[in-house]
Design a protein around this motif. Structure first.
Motif, PDB file in Angstrom:
ATOM      1  N   VAL A  67      11.390   4.755  10.976  1.00 53.32           N
ATOM      2  CA  VAL A  67      12.709   4.687  10.332  1.00 53.32           C
ATOM      3  C   VAL A  67      12.652   4.903   8.827  1.00 53.32           C
ATOM      4  O   VAL A  67      13.689   5.001   8.181  1.00 53.32           O
ATOM      5  CB  VAL A  67      13.404   3.334  10.623  1.00 53.32           C
ATOM      6  CG1 VAL A  67      13.619   3.132  12.112  1.00 53.32           C
ATOM      7  CG2 VAL A  67      12.617   2.164  10.027  1.00 53.32           C
ATOM      8  N   ALA A  68      11.444   4.986   8.250  1.00 56.28           N
ATOM      9  CA  ALA A  68      11.339   5.061   6.789  1.00 56.28           C
ATOM     10  C   ALA A  68      10.058   5.770   6.385  1.00 56.28           C
ATOM     11  O   ALA A  68       9.173   6.060   7.205  1.00 56.28           O
ATOM     12  CB  ALA A  68      11.378   3.659   6.170  1.00 56.28           C
ATOM     13  N   HIS A  69       9.944   6.011   5.097  1.00 54.91           N
ATOM     14  CA  HIS A  69       8.796   6.684   4.489  1.00 54.91           C
ATOM     15  C   HIS A  69       7.550   5.822   4.552  1.00 54.91           C
ATOM     16  O   HIS A  69       6.432   6.313   4.326  1.00 54.91           O
ATOM     17  CB  HIS A  69       9.160   6.983   3.025  1.00 54.91           C
ATOM     18  CG  HIS A  69       8.260   7.932   2.329  1.00 54.91           C
ATOM     19  ND1 HIS A  69       7.291   7.522   1.430  1.00 54.91           N
ATOM     20  CD2 HIS A  69       8.171   9.286   2.359  1.00 54.91           C
ATOM     21  CE1 HIS A  69       6.666   8.572   0.934  1.00 54.91           C
ATOM     22  NE2 HIS A  69       7.163   9.657   1.486  1.00 54.91           N
ATOM     23  N   LYS A  70       7.705   4.546   4.873  1.00 55.78           N
ATOM     24  CA  LYS A  70       6.610   3.589   4.961  1.00 55.78           C
ATOM     25  C   LYS A  70       6.896   2.652   6.133  1.00 55.78           C
ATOM     26  O   LYS A  70       8.029   2.603   6.633  1.00 55.78           O
ATOM     27  CB  LYS A  70       6.516   2.783   3.659  1.00 55.78           C
ATOM     28  CG  LYS A  70       7.794   1.999   3.325  1.00 55.78           C
ATOM     29  CD  LYS A  70       7.683   1.232   2.021  1.00 55.78           C
ATOM     30  CE  LYS A  70       6.769   0.055   2.138  1.00 55.78           C
ATOM     31  NZ  LYS A  70       6.753  -0.768   0.912  1.00 55.78           N
ATOM     32  N   LEU A  99       0.814  -1.209   0.000  1.00 55.14           N
ATOM     33  CA  LEU A  99       0.000   0.000   0.000  1.00 55.14           C
ATOM     34  C   LEU A  99       0.857   1.272   0.000  1.00 55.14           C
ATOM     35  O   LEU A  99       0.590   2.207  -0.753  1.00 55.14           O
ATOM     36  CB  LEU A  99      -0.919   0.000   1.220  1.00 55.14           C
ATOM     37  CG  LEU A  99      -1.788   1.245   1.410  1.00 55.14           C
ATOM     38  CD1 LEU A  99      -2.789   1.389   0.271  1.00 55.14           C
ATOM     39  CD2 LEU A  99      -2.515   1.182   2.763  1.00 55.14           C
ATOM     40  N   HIS A 100       1.875   1.299   0.835  1.00 56.23           N
ATOM     41  CA  HIS A 100       2.725   2.485   0.946  1.00 56.23           C
ATOM     42  C   HIS A 100       3.940   2.364   0.038  1.00 56.23           C
ATOM     43  O   HIS A 100       4.342   1.263  -0.344  1.00 56.23           O
ATOM     44  CB  HIS A 100       3.180   2.660   2.398  1.00 56.23           C
ATOM     45  CG  HIS A 100       2.045   2.842   3.357  1.00 56.23           C
ATOM     46  ND1 HIS A 100       1.448   1.778   4.000  1.00 56.23           N
ATOM     47  CD2 HIS A 100       1.394   3.955   3.769  1.00 56.23           C
ATOM     48  CE1 HIS A 100       0.476   2.236   4.766  1.00 56.23           C
ATOM     49  NE2 HIS A 100       0.416   3.543   4.653  1.00 56.23           N
ATOM     50  N   ARG A 101       4.525   3.492  -0.294  1.00 55.07           N
ATOM     51  CA  ARG A 101       5.675   3.490  -1.197  1.00 55.07           C
ATOM     52  C   ARG A 101       6.792   4.349  -0.619  1.00 55.07           C
ATOM     53  O   ARG A 101       6.576   5.219   0.227  1.00 55.07           O
ATOM     54  CB  ARG A 101       5.264   4.009  -2.585  1.00 55.07           C
ATOM     55  CG  ARG A 101       4.704   5.411  -2.582  1.00 55.07           C
ATOM     56  CD  ARG A 101       4.236   5.841  -3.970  1.00 55.07           C
ATOM     57  NE  ARG A 101       5.301   5.811  -4.946  1.00 55.07           N
ATOM     58  CZ  ARG A 101       6.233   6.749  -5.068  1.00 55.07           C
ATOM     59  NH1 ARG A 101       6.256   7.800  -4.255  1.00 55.07           N
ATOM     60  NH2 ARG A 101       7.165   6.654  -5.981  1.00 55.07           N
ATOM     61  N   LEU A 102       8.011   4.062  -1.087  1.00 56.62           N
ATOM     62  CA  LEU A 102       9.160   4.883  -0.720  1.00 56.62           C
ATOM     63  C   LEU A 102       9.166   6.151  -1.571  1.00 56.62           C
ATOM     64  O   LEU A 102       8.547   6.198  -2.638  1.00 56.62           O
ATOM     65  CB  LEU A 102      10.445   4.077  -0.911  1.00 56.62           C
ATOM     66  CG  LEU A 102      10.608   2.889   0.030  1.00 56.62           C
ATOM     67  CD1 LEU A 102      11.872   2.102  -0.299  1.00 56.62           C
ATOM     68  CD2 LEU A 102      10.619   3.327   1.490  1.00 56.62           C
ATOM     69  N   PRO A 103       9.873   7.196  -1.136  1.00 56.22           N
ATOM     70  CA  PRO A 103       9.745   8.495  -1.813  1.00 56.22           C
ATOM     71  C   PRO A 103      10.258   8.511  -3.236  1.00 56.22           C
ATOM     72  O   PRO A 103       9.609   9.079  -4.121  1.00 56.22           O
ATOM     73  CB  PRO A 103      10.546   9.441  -0.911  1.00 56.22           C
ATOM     74  CG  PRO A 103      11.486   8.569  -0.154  1.00 56.22           C
ATOM     75  CD  PRO A 103      10.747   7.287   0.048  1.00 56.22           C
ATOM     76  N   GLY A 104      11.433   7.918  -3.493  1.00 55.13           N
ATOM     77  CA  GLY A 104      11.980   7.933  -4.840  1.00 55.13           C
ATOM     78  C   GLY A 104      11.977   9.320  -5.437  1.00 55.13           C
ATOM     79  O   GLY A 104      12.326  10.304  -4.785  1.00 55.13           O
ATOM     80  N   ASP A 105      11.542   9.415  -6.703  1.00 51.82           N
ATOM     81  CA  ASP A 105      11.464  10.708  -7.385  1.00 51.82           C
ATOM     82  C   ASP A 105      10.112  11.386  -7.211  1.00 51.82           C
ATOM     83  O   ASP A 105       9.894  12.481  -7.732  1.00 51.82           O
ATOM     84  CB  ASP A 105      11.730  10.514  -8.888  1.00 51.82           C
ATOM     85  CG  ASP A 105      13.148  10.043  -9.157  1.00 51.82           C
ATOM     86  OD1 ASP A 105      14.041  10.399  -8.372  1.00 51.82           O
ATOM     87  OD2 ASP A 105      13.343   9.315 -10.150  1.00 51.82           O
ATOM     88  N   HIS A 106       9.188  10.724  -6.460  1.00 53.27           N
ATOM     89  CA  HIS A 106       7.850  11.298  -6.276  1.00 53.27           C
ATOM     90  C   HIS A 106       7.446  11.231  -4.800  1.00 53.27           C
ATOM     91  O   HIS A 106       6.505  10.511  -4.429  1.00 53.27           O
ATOM     92  CB  HIS A 106       6.825  10.567  -7.149  1.00 53.27           C
ATOM     93  CG  HIS A 106       7.023  10.786  -8.615  1.00 53.27           C
ATOM     94  ND1 HIS A 106       6.628  11.947  -9.259  1.00 53.27           N
ATOM     95  CD2 HIS A 106       7.620   9.997  -9.558  1.00 53.27           C
ATOM     96  CE1 HIS A 106       6.949  11.857 -10.536  1.00 53.27           C
ATOM     97  NE2 HIS A 106       7.555  10.693 -10.746  1.00 53.27           N
ATOM     98  N   PRO A 107       8.111  11.982  -3.946  1.00 53.32           N
ATOM     99  CA  PRO A 107       7.785  11.934  -2.515  1.00 53.32           C
ATOM    100  C   PRO A 107       6.400  12.459  -2.190  1.00 53.32           C
ATOM    101  O   PRO A 107       5.899  12.228  -1.087  1.00 53.32           O
ATOM    102  CB  PRO A 107       8.873  12.814  -1.878  1.00 53.32           C
ATOM    103  CG  PRO A 107       9.351  13.697  -2.970  1.00 53.32           C
ATOM    104  CD  PRO A 107       9.254  12.881  -4.219  1.00 53.32           C
ATOM    105  N   GLU A 108       5.773  13.161  -3.144  1.00 60.69           N
ATOM    106  CA  GLU A 108       4.419  13.666  -2.898  1.00 60.69           C
ATOM    107  C   GLU A 108       3.398  12.532  -2.846  1.00 60.69           C
ATOM    108  O   GLU A 108       2.287  12.705  -2.354  1.00 60.69           O
ATOM    109  CB  GLU A 108       4.009  14.675  -3.975  1.00 60.69           C
ATOM    110  CG  GLU A 108       3.716  14.108  -5.357  1.00 60.69           C
ATOM    111  CD  GLU A 108       4.973  13.872  -6.204  1.00 60.69           C
ATOM    112  OE1 GLU A 108       4.806  13.565  -7.408  1.00 60.69           O
ATOM    113  OE2 GLU A 108       6.093  14.013  -5.673  1.00 60.69           O
ATOM    114  N   ARG A 109       3.782  11.329  -3.323  1.00 58.26           N
ATOM    115  CA  ARG A 109       2.886  10.177  -3.315  1.00 58.26           C
ATOM    116  C   ARG A 109       3.234   9.254  -2.150  1.00 58.26           C
ATOM    117  O   ARG A 109       4.286   8.628  -2.130  1.00 58.26           O
ATOM    118  CB  ARG A 109       2.980   9.409  -4.633  1.00 58.26           C
ATOM    119  CG  ARG A 109       2.495  10.189  -5.848  1.00 58.26           C
ATOM    120  CD  ARG A 109       2.258   9.252  -7.009  1.00 58.26           C
ATOM    121  NE  ARG A 109       1.222   8.268  -6.689  1.00 58.26           N
ATOM    122  CZ  ARG A 109       0.998   7.167  -7.414  1.00 58.26           C
ATOM    123  NH1 ARG A 109       1.733   6.915  -8.486  1.00 58.26           N
ATOM    124  NH2 ARG A 109       0.042   6.330  -7.064  1.00 58.26           N
TER     125      ARG A 109
END
Length: 334
Positions: free
Chosen positions: A264-267, A192-202
């Motif tokens: 510890v992370a974006h997800k 369901l959740h994602r790491l920021p990568g090039d699109h942290p707005e998602r």
């Protein structure tokens, strides 16, 4: 606050239609996150759709033992459910460690995993933030980083996910039922959740207009579970590091085991490397330390004006070891 239209549809399908045809429209559940963002100017929707009367608010069990939780169920009600307390203590503990009793009485099961980061730069509209305004930059890098990510961050974003509940759900193999403009689909909670990568707005894989309607928990395959949260205050504070563990023992060895970190992370961070080290081994402190080190080997702490967040690595190691020690000892006493 800018003006917006408001509606309270009666069904999930009506709610989806009301949001899908307006790019800036948003769903309103308990409002414990959205209302703050409206006040701060982080979001400026043209339309707000109240889904409290549209999403199911019941907890039901089906024949195979799966527990189906309606997206409208309040966090406090889920934490108090007898089946959750008995079968999924990691979830009950995570829910009760989040926010305050008043907020838990308002927050919903569907909304809690979708809450946005509490990064101070995201919440301050006077500072650059790629998550809030893509392409503007990340003020956290070189700034205050004590609460930021050590795993999975990108040059564009180092924010962490704030939900305690989501960390617990990530070790329970939960399934998320989603209704959107293109119909219904099932999303494994771990996807369901994602790491920021090039699109942290998602923050997630959900598309605009998609609505969580239910979260399902399969019958537990592990006998014991627990959630531990380390924070600056004893209550009403977000995790510096948290750990969710579900484990079973067989003939003195670790059998099935699930581990996830929060803070510890974006997800919610499923610790698959740690699980691999633990599975099939006899529990002791050396094993627990080795499992944490395997998972945190690629951690990249940030320097910052407040001393940075390198402390999260030993903190996560000690917290994981403490939870595993407790759960495996308790299994051994059975």
């Amino acid at each position: 606050m800018r003006p917006f239209t408001f509606a309270s549809p009666a069904t999930p399908a009506d709610a989806v239609r009301a949001v899908a045809d307006e790019p800036s429209a948003v769903f309103l559940g308990g409002g414990t996150n959205l209302v703050d963002h409206l006040k701060l100017g982080i979001v400026r929707p043209a339309r707000v759709i109240d889904i409290t009367g549209a999403t199911p608010a019941e907890i039901r069990e089906v024949a195979d033992g799966t527990l189906v939780i309606g997206a409208g169920v309040r966090n406090s009600d889920l934490a108090a459910d007898r089946r959750v307390l008995e079968r999924y203590p990691v979830l009950a503990e995570a829910l009760l460690s989040g926010a305050s009793p008043q907020l838990r009485n308002m927050a919903t099961v569907g909304g809690n995993p979708l809450q946005r980061t509490r990064c101070v730069y995201f919440q301050d509209v006077t500072t650059p933030c790629n998550k809030r305004s893509p392409g503007s930059g990340c003020s956290a890098l070189g700034g205050s980083t004590r609460h930021h990510a050590i795993l999975g961050a990108s040059e564009g974003c180092a924010a962490t996910h704030p939900s305690d509940m989501a960390v617990a759900l990530s070790v329970l193999d939960a399934q998320v039922r989603v209704l959107g403009p293109s119909g219904e689909r099932i999303v494994p909670f771990g996807e369901l959740h994602r790491l920021p990568g090039d699109h942290p707005e998602r923050d997630t894989v959900l598309e605009h207009g998609e609505l969580i309607t239910e979260i399902s928990l399969p019958a537990p395959s592990t006998r014991r579970s627990a959630y531990r949260k380390v924070r600056d205050r004893a209550s009403y504070a977000f995790a510096l590091v948290s750990v969710a563990v579900a484990v079973s023992m067989s003939e003195g060895k670790i059998g099935d085991v699930r581990v996830a970190f929060g803070g510890v992370a974006h997800k919610p961070w499923r610790a698959l490397r740690a699980e691999e080290v633990l599975r099939g081994a006899r529990p002791d402190d050396d094993l627990f330390r080795a499992a944490a080190e395997a998972e945190l080997a690629e951690a990249r702490p940030l320097e910052g004006l407040d001393g940075g967040n390198a402390f999260k690595i030993p903190l996560a190691t000690r917290t994981l070891a403490a939870v595993l020690r407790e759960l495996t000892a308790a299994e051994g006493e059975r």
